[in-house]
Design an enzyme around this catalytic site. Structure first.
Site, PDB file in Angstrom:
ATOM      1  N   CYS A 149       0.832  -1.205   0.000  1.00  0.00           N
ATOM      2  CA  CYS A 149       0.000   0.000   0.000  1.00  0.00           C
ATOM      3  C   CYS A 149       0.868   1.256   0.000  1.00  0.00           C
ATOM      4  O   CYS A 149       1.323   1.701   1.053  1.00  0.00           O
ATOM      5  CB  CYS A 149      -0.923  -0.025   1.213  1.00  0.00           C
ATOM      6  SG  CYS A 149      -1.909   1.477   1.339  1.00  0.00           S
ATOM      7  N   CYS A 152      -0.424   4.132   2.058  1.00  0.00           N
ATOM      8  CA  CYS A 152      -0.271   4.006   3.511  1.00  0.00           C
ATOM      9  C   CYS A 152       1.178   4.269   3.913  1.00  0.00           C
ATOM     10  O   CYS A 152       1.435   4.891   4.932  1.00  0.00           O
ATOM     11  CB  CYS A 152      -0.599   2.598   4.005  1.00  0.00           C
ATOM     12  SG  CYS A 152      -2.030   1.859   3.289  1.00  0.00           S
ATOM     13  N   ASP A 153       2.124   3.734   3.131  1.00  0.00           N
ATOM     14  CA  ASP A 153       3.511   3.674   3.601  1.00  0.00           C
ATOM     15  C   ASP A 153       4.498   4.520   2.805  1.00  0.00           C
ATOM     16  O   ASP A 153       5.668   4.600   3.176  1.00  0.00           O
ATOM     17  CB  ASP A 153       3.981   2.202   3.588  1.00  0.00           C
ATOM     18  CG  ASP A 153       3.100   1.333   4.476  1.00  0.00           C
ATOM     19  OD1 ASP A 153       2.668   1.833   5.528  1.00  0.00           O
ATOM     20  OD2 ASP A 153       2.831   0.178   4.117  1.00  0.00           O
TER      21      ASP A 153
END
Ligand code: NDP
Length: 335
Positions: A149, A152-153
């Site tokens: 992701c 997300c990261d």
């Protein structure tokens, strides 16, 4: 401890676009649905950025904001949302029984959810390459430089060099997103052409920070617990020639698989696990159980189509309840 029991005419499993649209329709039909949130409340759109193709938002909308709107709309009409983990289901007779725990790690069933009808909208999850080094930490480097992701990261890779794997729209979108943070993005694809849409490919081709590595497969992700990811062992998919490629992060963007393990050997599914539905309806092979969204649709897999099938599942559930004398006909949807 004795379990708490909840009884509902409509229980909806999953809170992405399909589940929450089903909830909007079922709650407006006064069926007082309950939505079980699942491990990723709001579904896949909550880990994306700009959504430019959801109708009604001419300038686009952020994925999490769109899902907040879905949720607020469902709650406005009385939908209750419950955050529990469903351990197993019994669909052998109505009302169906869902055995719920507080969380995935808990041993104890705390709630029995009895459902006259069940709408399955459990969505899909990211697929992994299945190579050494990819496993979640502490065994591998998952969460320690390996991610599925970017939104997300990606933030953690400011000024670093990263690899992204895949050739579909997700890989294009995530590669573009990663260029906001990373100093260089190497996009590795196993073939010599992408399956992504032309517009997304063109954006990638035009971005100087993205290097495309065609015919490239990954054999292993290299690194240590202390240093995180240090490189990948790659191979040329034509010649099989192997080499090592230094990198500080690996993003896997190779598609998704439906979250339907709960229904193995109970509901009919295809070989990948997508639930089968009957004709133009959202009916599964068990009467009173309906499936919608990415758990059921292997072909379109869009937020708008998931929302559409969620609406259909709610209407099918309502019709089923009326036919069984368990609800009165709602004139709004005019069926
Ligand atoms: P796709 O299935 O479209 O693409 C997966 C990619 O990963 C393919 O290029 C495939 O290669 C590659 N791949 C699959 N398995 C492996 C493996 N084991 N090793 C290496 N490579 C592998 O998935 P996406 O998630 O990209 O997209 C899913 C759907 O969502 C699509 O319909 C897409 O259009 C849509 N989408 C739309 C977006 C938007 O419009 N903004 C954004 C994101 C997704 P190969 O091509 O060789 O099969």
């Amino acid at each position: 401890m004795s379990e708490k029991e909840i009884n509902r005419k409509v229980v909806i499993l999953g809170s992405g676009p399909a589940g929450l649209t089903a909830a909007i329709y079922a709650s407006r039909a006064q069926l007082e649905p309950i939505v079980i949130d699942g491990p990723q409340p709001g579904g896949q759109l909550t880990i994306t950025t700009d959504v430019e193709n959801y109708p009604g938002f001419a300038d686009g909308i952020m994925g999490p904001e769109l899902m907040n709107q879905f949720r607020a709309q469902a709650e406005r009409f009385g939908t209750e949302i419950l955050n529990v983990w469903i351990d197993r289901v019994d669909l052998s007779e109505r009302p169906f029984t869902l055995y719920a725990k507080e969380s995935q790690d808990s041993d104890e069933i705390t709630t029995l959810i009895k459902a006259e009808t069940l709408i399955i909208s459990t969505g899909a999850s990211a697929k992994w390459l299945g190579v050494p080094g990819e496993e979640p930490a502490p065994v591998g480097l998952g969460g320690n430089g390996v991610s599925a992701c970017a939104t997300c990261d990606g933030f953690f890779f400011r000024g670093k060099e990263v690899v992204i794997v895949g050739g579909g729209d997700t890989a294009m979108e995530e590669a573009m997103f990663l260029t906001r943070f990373a100093s260089k993005v190497s996009l590795m694809h196993r073939r010599d052409s992408f399956r992504a849409s032309k517009i997304m490919q063109e954006r990638v081709f035009a971005n100087d920070k993205i290097e495309i590595m065609w015919n490239t497969g990954i054999k292993e992700i290299l690194g240590t617990k202390e240093a995180g990811v240090t490189g990948v062992k790659i191979f040329n998919t034509q010649s099989n020639e192997e080499s090592e490629f230094p990198t500080q992060g690996v993003f896997v963007a190779i598609g998704h698989k439906p979250n339907t393990d709960l229904f193995k050997d109970v509901l009919e599914m295809d070989e990948t696990g997508y639930l089968k539905t009957e004709g133009r309806t959202m009916k599964t092979n068990v009467e009173g159980v309906f499936a919608c969204g990415d758990a059921q649709d292997s072909y379109y897999r869009q937020a708008i189509t998931a929302a559409g099938t969620g609406c259909m599942a709610a209407i099918d559930a309502e019709r089923f309840l009326v036919e069984h004398g368990e609800a009165v006909k709602n004139t709004e949807t005019n069926w």
